[in-house]
Design a protein around this motif. Structure first.
Motif, PDB file in Angstrom:
ATOM      1  N   SER A  77      66.746   0.422 105.458  1.00 32.41           N
ATOM      2  CA  SER A  77      65.609   0.201 104.559  1.00 32.41           C
ATOM      3  C   SER A  77      65.483  -1.219 104.059  1.00 32.41           C
ATOM      4  O   SER A  77      64.500  -1.550 103.391  1.00 32.41           O
ATOM      5  N   ILE A  78      66.454  -2.081 104.345  1.00 31.51           N
ATOM      6  CA  ILE A  78      66.304  -3.475 103.921  1.00 31.51           C
ATOM      7  C   ILE A  78      65.848  -4.356 105.074  1.00 31.51           C
ATOM      8  O   ILE A  78      65.286  -5.422 104.854  1.00 31.51           O
ATOM      9  N   ARG A  79      66.071  -3.936 106.291  1.00 29.45           N
ATOM     10  CA  ARG A  79      65.649  -4.723 107.452  1.00 29.45           C
ATOM     11  C   ARG A  79      64.360  -4.176 108.065  1.00 29.45           C
ATOM     12  O   ARG A  79      63.808  -4.773 108.986  1.00 29.45           O
ATOM     13  N   SER A  80      63.907  -3.034 107.573  1.00 31.27           N
ATOM     14  CA  SER A  80      62.669  -2.421 108.057  1.00 31.27           C
ATOM     15  C   SER A  80      62.014  -1.686 106.895  1.00 31.27           C
ATOM     16  O   SER A  80      62.254  -0.507 106.688  1.00 31.27           O
ATOM     17  N   THR A  81      61.184  -2.392 106.139  1.00 31.83           N
ATOM     18  CA  THR A  81      60.606  -1.806 104.937  1.00 31.83           C
ATOM     19  C   THR A  81      59.275  -1.117 105.241  1.00 31.83           C
ATOM     20  O   THR A  81      58.652  -1.337 106.272  1.00 31.83           O
ATOM     21  N   CYS A  82      58.841  -0.295 104.310  1.00 30.97           N
ATOM     22  CA  CYS A  82      57.537   0.358 104.376  1.00 30.97           C
ATOM     23  C   CYS A  82      56.431  -0.702 104.371  1.00 30.97           C
ATOM     24  O   CYS A  82      56.594  -1.786 103.785  1.00 30.97           O
ATOM     25  N   TYR A  83      55.288  -0.396 105.004  1.00 26.02           N
ATOM     26  CA  TYR A  83      54.169  -1.340 105.038  1.00 26.02           C
ATOM     27  C   TYR A  83      53.711  -1.710 103.629  1.00 26.02           C
ATOM     28  O   TYR A  83      53.271  -2.847 103.379  1.00 26.02           O
ATOM     29  N   GLY A  84      53.819  -0.762 102.688  1.00 26.71           N
ATOM     30  CA  GLY A  84      53.382  -1.031 101.325  1.00 26.71           C
ATOM     31  C   GLY A  84      54.243  -2.056 100.614  1.00 26.71           C
ATOM     32  O   GLY A  84      53.806  -2.679  99.643  1.00 26.71           O
ATOM     33  N   ASP A  85      55.475  -2.255 101.084  1.00 19.43           N
ATOM     34  CA  ASP A  85      56.366  -3.240 100.489  1.00 19.43           C
ATOM     35  C   ASP A  85      56.073  -4.654 100.963  1.00 19.43           C
ATOM     36  O   ASP A  85      56.510  -5.627 100.356  1.00 19.43           O
ATOM     37  N   LYS A  86      55.347  -4.774 102.036  1.00 18.29           N
ATOM     38  CA  LYS A  86      55.153  -6.089 102.643  1.00 18.29           C
ATOM     39  C   LYS A  86      54.059  -6.886 101.928  1.00 18.29           C
ATOM     40  O   LYS A  86      53.040  -6.342 101.520  1.00 18.29           O
TER      41      LYS A  86
ATOM     42  N   LYS B 241      48.046  -0.902  97.687  1.00 15.83           N
ATOM     43  CA  LYS B 241      49.186  -1.237  98.531  1.00 15.83           C
ATOM     44  C   LYS B 241      49.682  -0.051  99.345  1.00 15.83           C
ATOM     45  O   LYS B 241      50.463  -0.229 100.279  1.00 15.83           O
ATOM     46  N   CYS B 242      49.258   1.146  99.007  1.00 16.97           N
ATOM     47  CA  CYS B 242      49.818   2.338  99.635  1.00 16.97           C
ATOM     48  C   CYS B 242      48.695   3.344  99.897  1.00 16.97           C
ATOM     49  O   CYS B 242      47.772   3.484  99.085  1.00 16.97           O
ATOM     50  N   THR B 243      48.780   4.051 101.035  1.00 14.68           N
ATOM     51  CA  THR B 243      47.782   5.082 101.336  1.00 14.68           C
ATOM     52  C   THR B 243      48.137   6.427 100.709  1.00 14.68           C
ATOM     53  O   THR B 243      47.274   7.307 100.640  1.00 14.68           O
ATOM     54  N   ALA B 244      49.386   6.588 100.281  1.00 11.27           N
ATOM     55  CA  ALA B 244      49.829   7.879  99.735  1.00 11.27           C
ATOM     56  C   ALA B 244      49.543   7.964  98.239  1.00 11.27           C
ATOM     57  O   ALA B 244      50.424   8.281  97.435  1.00 11.27           O
ATOM     58  N   VAL B 245      48.298   7.651  97.874  1.00 10.50           N
ATOM     59  CA  VAL B 245      47.868   7.726  96.476  1.00 10.50           C
ATOM     60  C   VAL B 245      46.509   8.414  96.423  1.00 10.50           C
ATOM     61  O   VAL B 245      45.872   8.642  97.457  1.00 10.50           O
ATOM     62  N   ASP B 246      46.047   8.704  95.221  1.00 11.00           N
ATOM     63  CA  ASP B 246      44.745   9.357  95.077  1.00 11.00           C
ATOM     64  C   ASP B 246      43.587   8.356  94.957  1.00 11.00           C
ATOM     65  O   ASP B 246      42.447   8.730  94.726  1.00 11.00           O
ATOM     66  N   PHE B 247      43.889   7.066  95.115  1.00  5.78           N
ATOM     67  CA  PHE B 247      42.896   5.995  95.072  1.00  5.78           C
ATOM     68  C   PHE B 247      42.089   5.977  93.773  1.00  5.78           C
ATOM     69  O   PHE B 247      40.889   5.682  93.781  1.00  5.78           O
ATOM     70  N   SER B 248      42.769   6.282  92.682  1.00  7.19           N
ATOM     71  CA  SER B 248      42.128   6.116  91.371  1.00  7.19           C
ATOM     72  C   SER B 248      42.145   4.634  91.018  1.00  7.19           C
ATOM     73  O   SER B 248      43.006   3.869  91.479  1.00  7.19           O
ATOM     74  N   LYS B 249      41.190   4.207  90.192  1.00  2.00           N
ATOM     75  CA  LYS B 249      41.071   2.784  89.871  1.00  2.00           C
ATOM     76  C   LYS B 249      42.301   2.248  89.144  1.00  2.00           C
ATOM     77  O   LYS B 249      42.586   1.043  89.192  1.00  2.00           O
ATOM     78  N   THR B 250      43.064   3.102  88.483  1.00  2.00           N
ATOM     79  CA  THR B 250      44.256   2.644  87.766  1.00  2.00           C
ATOM     80  C   THR B 250      45.345   2.153  88.716  1.00  2.00           C
ATOM     81  O   THR B 250      46.221   1.389  88.319  1.00  2.00           O
ATOM     82  N   LYS B 251      45.288   2.585  89.973  1.00  2.00           N
ATOM     83  CA  LYS B 251      46.301   2.165  90.954  1.00  2.00           C
ATOM     84  C   LYS B 251      45.843   0.971  91.790  1.00  2.00           C
ATOM     85  O   LYS B 251      46.583   0.483  92.638  1.00  2.00           O
TER      86      LYS B 251
END
Length: 424
Positions: free
Chosen positions: A307-316, A330-340
């Motif tokens: 996990s340190i040499r191959s991070t999630c796309y949202g970490d990049k 930064k992440c697709t695994a959210v509900d896309f509310s404006k607060t995020k």
């Protein structure tokens, strides 16, 4: 020179008589007798000391192991010349899967004004990066194929060609709206990757992806084969639960007769539906399912346990999701509310907003106090963007020794499985 044991050593129970010594930084492991305590490095025979050093169980006394992890993480997260752009043309979907976390509404569709600003944003990206990855997410992106997806693909291809930039395309889709005409259009593009989902075997999939017009399972299988046959890489993602797991062993049979050329463009990935995790972890069951696909010549898209040499796309740093309304996430695994959201392409400077968010996030991730001397830090890396953003108090994700042991053992088993696949 003086030496010390690595802070990333994990001593895990293997049998009644032996333990596994596993280093989460080097991912090396050895068996040690249960009743034997490890002697201090200074007391070791030179040959044993050298071996333990080469495997990472012992390090020089002046090595700052935490700093080494921080440096690797920062380098991995800062991708440099490649920008990963994920676009949500719409959050509407033609399916209503029971586990979906998103809100669906007909009005959640990208407008022409937002599309214009999206092209301006892409132009800025191309001025700063050598390669662009454009991925379409949602919702179901093929609901807006003619109005958003097709024009963006044609326009970005022309822009990248004119500027001497490289481009790749990606799609996350349920595949039910993909037509032969669309496939013929896609065949004109290179470097495409699809992620297409199945919800277990035929009966379970059809009960989740209900279609009045077709056998949705058969349609998905047929589309996967057609896309692979024109050279598109397809990740067949299996959304699995304790209930549908056994049915998933039927799926390899439907790909068994494919030509090797087609199979070479297909990988399978196993994902436990998040609501089912409370019923117990399925990772060990996934090993056998992946082996079943391997037996017919389809490899598994093994998750990288490092996990340190191959991070999630949202970490990049150089990765962003543009929602249908222009919101930046930064992440697709959210509900896309404006607060995020971290910004919007309709106003301000999107690239500057992304850079500022990365600085704030990387400082939290790299210098999170509970992680600095944790024996599994190279495995969990403090959590991904979504988990860390929701963990305002910086609590440890795996606070007990039992939890840390389980994480370390699962990671070790994943490495063993991957190496077995490489050597088979």
């Amino acid at each position: 020179m003086r030496f010390k044991y690595s802070i990333f050593n994990n001593r895990l129970r293997a049998t009644d008589k032996s333990d596994i010594l596993y280093n989460s930084f080097t991912h090396k492991s050895i068996l040690v007798p249960r009743d034997v305590e490890l002697i201090h490095p200074d007391q070791m025979a030179p040959q044993s000391l050298e071996a333990m050093k080469s495997w990472g169980f012992i390090v020089e006394d002046d090595i700052n192991e935490s700093k080494r992890v921080q440096d690797i993480l920062l380098d991995t997260m800062s991708t440099g010349s490649i920008f990963n752009l994920i676009i949500n043309p719409t959050l509407e979907c033609n399916c209503r899967c029971w586990y979906c976390y998103e809100t669906h509404h007909k009005e959640m569709v990208m407008s022409e004004v937002t599309l214009i600003h999206l092209k301006e944003f892409i132009t800025d990206i191309l001025s700063n990066y050598d390669e662009l990855i454009v991925s379409f997410f949602g919702g179901e992106p093929f609901m807006e194929f003619d109005r958003i997806v097709r024009p963006i693909m044609e326009w970005t291809r022309n822009e990248c060609k004119a500027r001497g930039k490289r481009i790749r395309y990606g799609f996350t889709t349920n595949a039910l709206l993909i037509t032969q005409e669309m496939i013929e259009f896609l065949a004109c593009f290179q470097n495409q990757k699809f992620q297409i989902t199945l919800d277990g075997g035929r009966a379970f999939h059809n009960s989740t992806r209900v279609s009045r017009s077709c056998d949705s399972y058969a349609k998905v299988v047929a589309i996967v084969k057609k896309l692979a046959s024109i050279g598109c890489d397809v990740l067949l993602r299996l959304n699995l639960t304790h209930e549908n797991l056994s049915s998933a062993f039927e799926i390899p049979l439907d790909f068994e007769e494919c030509e090797d050329e087609v199979k070479n463009h297909i990988e399978v990935g196993c994902q436990q539906v998040w609501q089912d995790i409370q019923n117990g972890d399925l990772d060990k069951d996934f090993f056998n399912l992946r082996k079943a696909f391997k037996a017919i010549g389809i490899s598994s898209a093994d998750k990288d346990p490092d996990s340190i040499r191959s991070t999630c796309y949202g970490d990049k740093r150089d990765s962003i999701v543009v929602n249908y309304d222009g919101g930046l996430y930064k992440c697709t695994a959210v509900d896309f509310s404006k607060t995020k959201s971290i910004g919007n392409i309709l106003h301000g400077n999107p690239l500057k907003a992304i850079e500022e968010d990365f600085k704030h996030y990387s400082n939290r991730k790299l210098y999170k106090a509970p992680c600095q001397h944790c024996r599994i830090w190279p495995i969990c890396a403090g959590g991904c963007y979504r988990k860390l953003s929701s963990n305002a108090d910086h609590h440890c994700l795996f606070p007990s020794d039992e939890m840390k042991d389980e994480v370390a053992m699962n990671n070790l088993e994943e490495f063993v499985f991957i190496n077995m696949n490489k050597n088979s």
